[in-house]
Design a protein around this motif. Structure first.
Motif, short mmCIF file in Angstrom:
data_model
loop_
_atom_site.label_atom_id
_atom_site.label_comp_id
_atom_site.label_asym_id
_atom_site.label_seq_id
_atom_site.Cartn_x
_atom_site.Cartn_y
_atom_site.Cartn_z
N ILE A 52 -58.99 -16.39 51.80
CA ILE A 52 -60.22 -16.64 52.57
C ILE A 52 -61.47 -16.22 51.81
O ILE A 52 -62.58 -16.60 52.16
CB ILE A 52 -60.16 -15.95 53.96
N SER A 53 -61.30 -15.44 50.73
CA SER A 53 -62.47 -14.88 50.04
C SER A 53 -63.30 -15.92 49.31
O SER A 53 -64.51 -15.78 49.18
CB SER A 53 -62.04 -13.78 49.06
N ARG A 78 -57.08 -9.80 55.74
CA ARG A 78 -57.42 -8.70 56.62
C ARG A 78 -56.65 -8.91 57.93
O ARG A 78 -55.98 -9.93 58.10
CB ARG A 78 -58.93 -8.68 56.87
N ALA A 79 -56.75 -7.94 58.83
CA ALA A 79 -55.98 -8.02 60.08
C ALA A 79 -56.72 -8.88 61.10
O ALA A 79 -57.17 -8.40 62.13
CB ALA A 79 -55.72 -6.62 60.62
N HIS A 100 -49.68 -10.62 53.23
CA HIS A 100 -49.96 -9.19 53.06
C HIS A 100 -51.20 -8.87 53.89
O HIS A 100 -52.32 -9.15 53.49
CB HIS A 100 -50.20 -8.92 51.57
N THR A 101 -50.97 -8.33 55.07
CA THR A 101 -52.08 -8.05 55.98
C THR A 101 -52.15 -6.55 56.27
O THR A 101 -51.18 -5.84 56.05
CB THR A 101 -51.93 -8.85 57.30
N GLY A 102 -53.29 -6.10 56.73
CA GLY A 102 -53.38 -4.67 57.02
C GLY A 102 -54.76 -4.23 57.44
O GLY A 102 -55.68 -5.05 57.60
N ILE A 103 -54.90 -2.92 57.60
CA ILE A 103 -56.15 -2.35 58.12
C ILE A 103 -56.20 -0.87 57.73
O ILE A 103 -55.19 -0.29 57.34
CB ILE A 103 -56.19 -2.53 59.67
N ARG A 124 -54.76 -3.59 66.55
CA ARG A 124 -55.15 -4.69 65.67
C ARG A 124 -54.13 -4.92 64.57
O ARG A 124 -53.80 -6.06 64.21
CB ARG A 124 -56.54 -4.42 65.06
N GLY A 125 -53.59 -3.82 64.03
CA GLY A 125 -52.57 -3.92 62.99
C GLY A 125 -51.31 -4.58 63.50
O GLY A 125 -50.75 -5.49 62.85
N VAL A 126 -50.86 -4.16 64.66
CA VAL A 126 -49.64 -4.72 65.28
C VAL A 126 -49.85 -6.21 65.59
O VAL A 126 -48.97 -7.05 65.31
CB VAL A 126 -49.28 -3.93 66.55
N GLU A 127 -51.01 -6.54 66.14
CA GLU A 127 -51.29 -7.93 66.49
C GLU A 127 -51.28 -8.82 65.24
O GLU A 127 -50.76 -9.96 65.27
CB GLU A 127 -52.66 -8.01 67.19
#
Length: 387
Positions: A52-53, A78-79, A100-103, A124-127
């Protein structure tokens, strides 16, 4: 989950975290070329970009996914659903896709980056993991700034994202803050306190702000992590990331650790040169494993010991990493043994008295001249013959 409990998976982020160095941006074509080389090197996961960047990053993930067959192709997000949707689209040609997602996980990030609360960040991380899991089986979660995170909260977060479907949990020392024993203890704490930890692979992602990225990564692997995130030449934002060649050769040299990778180490030197050239980022001469001086011996005491038995001063053979060869560099600190080695190489076989005379002349020259060449040595011997 792991077939071989001692196998370390190598996650290369040269094309993502490594490429964030100012002035080192690559074209899509260059990224594809390096990705093919990384596949030949034997890396398990290639982090191809942050789709997305920018349009360029998106296209790079698409083209690398088409070009590479064996490794998992990973896209960073990002998350949030928007990022994940774009990553899913970019990975559509990947044979083995990973999101690879996270917060952020530290109170510093939660309060000052997200202006949020632990509860909100956890949700937000779980979602994000649950959403990504709808599209790909392989989901990695990064707990950003885990190096400074509160341990019980970090454990709570990791347990929750694994329950949500994360297959890999990344514990980044985002700011290169930790000492090796602290970082190793953090990994061990998660192994001991996260009830479902065996359902995921723990990954280490260390930065080099204090020069400890490699040491921290090894400490993490010693305490149960089984994926290491790294770059060729240790390139990356600020002071860089963990150097792949250093971690792999440490595991190879210290067999007692009983940990191994699938990396073809003999390709390291060529890979290092290719990355350095393409990214226009020189490798410092004293860089471990691949620096130009990594196998150069210039001190007389070292040269003498090396010439008697290489293992006196070499724990890695140059050929093991594809390095051209060890070199005996002549300087004002060199001894007679090193000078004789080079004279013999050039076909000048001097007796003891001739060598003594030549050595004195050599020292005078070496004090004046930084680089002693074969022509200089031939000239010294011709002076001897004239007299």
């Amino acid at each position: 989950m792991l077939h071989d409990p001692n196998r370390i998976y190598v996650f290369d982020t040269t094309l993502r975290d490594g490429e964030q160095v100012p002035g080192c941006q690559l074209t899509t074509g260059e990224k594809v070329e390096l990705a093919i080389e990384l596949e030949a090197l034997g890396v398990d996961i290639i982090e191809a970009g942050f789709p997305i960047s920018s349009p360029g990053d998106f296209q790079s993930v698409v083209e690398i996914s088409k070009a590479v067959k064996q490794p998992t192709i990973c896209a960073l997000t990002r998350a949030n659903k928007g990022d994940i949707d774009v990553a899913v689209e970019a990975l559509k040609y990947a044979r083995h896709p990973r999101i690879h997602t996270g917060i952020g996980s530290s109170d510093m990030h939660i309060k000052h980056k997200f202006n949020s609360t632990r509860e909100e960040i956890l949700a937000r991380g779980v979602e994000a993991v649950k959403y990504a899991k709808q599209f790909v089986e392989d989901v990695e979660f990064y707990a950003e700034d885990a190096g400074r995170a509160d341990l019980p909260f970090l454990a709570q977060m990791i347990e929750a994202v694994i329950a949500a479907g994360a297959t890999v949990v990344n514990i980044p020392d985002t700011n290169g803050y930790c000492l090796p024993d602290q970082y190793g203890s953090k990994i061990k704490y998660l192994k001991d306190h996260v009830s479902n930890i065996e359902q995921a692979i723990i990954s280490v992602h260390c930065h080099n702000d204090l020069g400890l990225a490699t040491a921290n990564s090894i400490a993490g692997l010693q305490n149960g992590a089984r994926q290491v995130e790294c770059t060729i030449n240790g390139i990356g934002e600020r002071a860089g990331n963990t150097s792949m060649e250093e971690v792999v050769m440490i595991l190879k040299t210290h067999a007692s650790l009983d940990l191994h990778t699938n990396i073809n180490c003999r390709r390291f030197y060529d890979m290092s040169c290719k990355v350095s050239s393409m990214m226009r980022m020189p490798v410092q001469p004293n860089k471990a494993i691949v620096g130009n001086n990594a196998f150069a011996h210039s001190s007389g005491i070292h040269q003498d010991g090396f010439l008697k038995n290489r293992e006196n001063y070499e724990i890695i053979r140059p050929e093991d990493v594809g390095f051209p060869d060890a070199s005996i560099v002549l300087t004002a600190r060199s001894g007679r043994h090193a000078l004789k080695f080079h004279l013999d190489r050039l076909g000048h076989h001097l007796d003891k008295n001739e060598l003594d005379v030549t050595y004195k002349k050599f020292l005078e020259l070496a004090d004046r001249k930084k680089d002693i060449t074969d022509d200089d040595l031939n000239e010294l011997v011709s002076q001897l013959l004239v007299k």
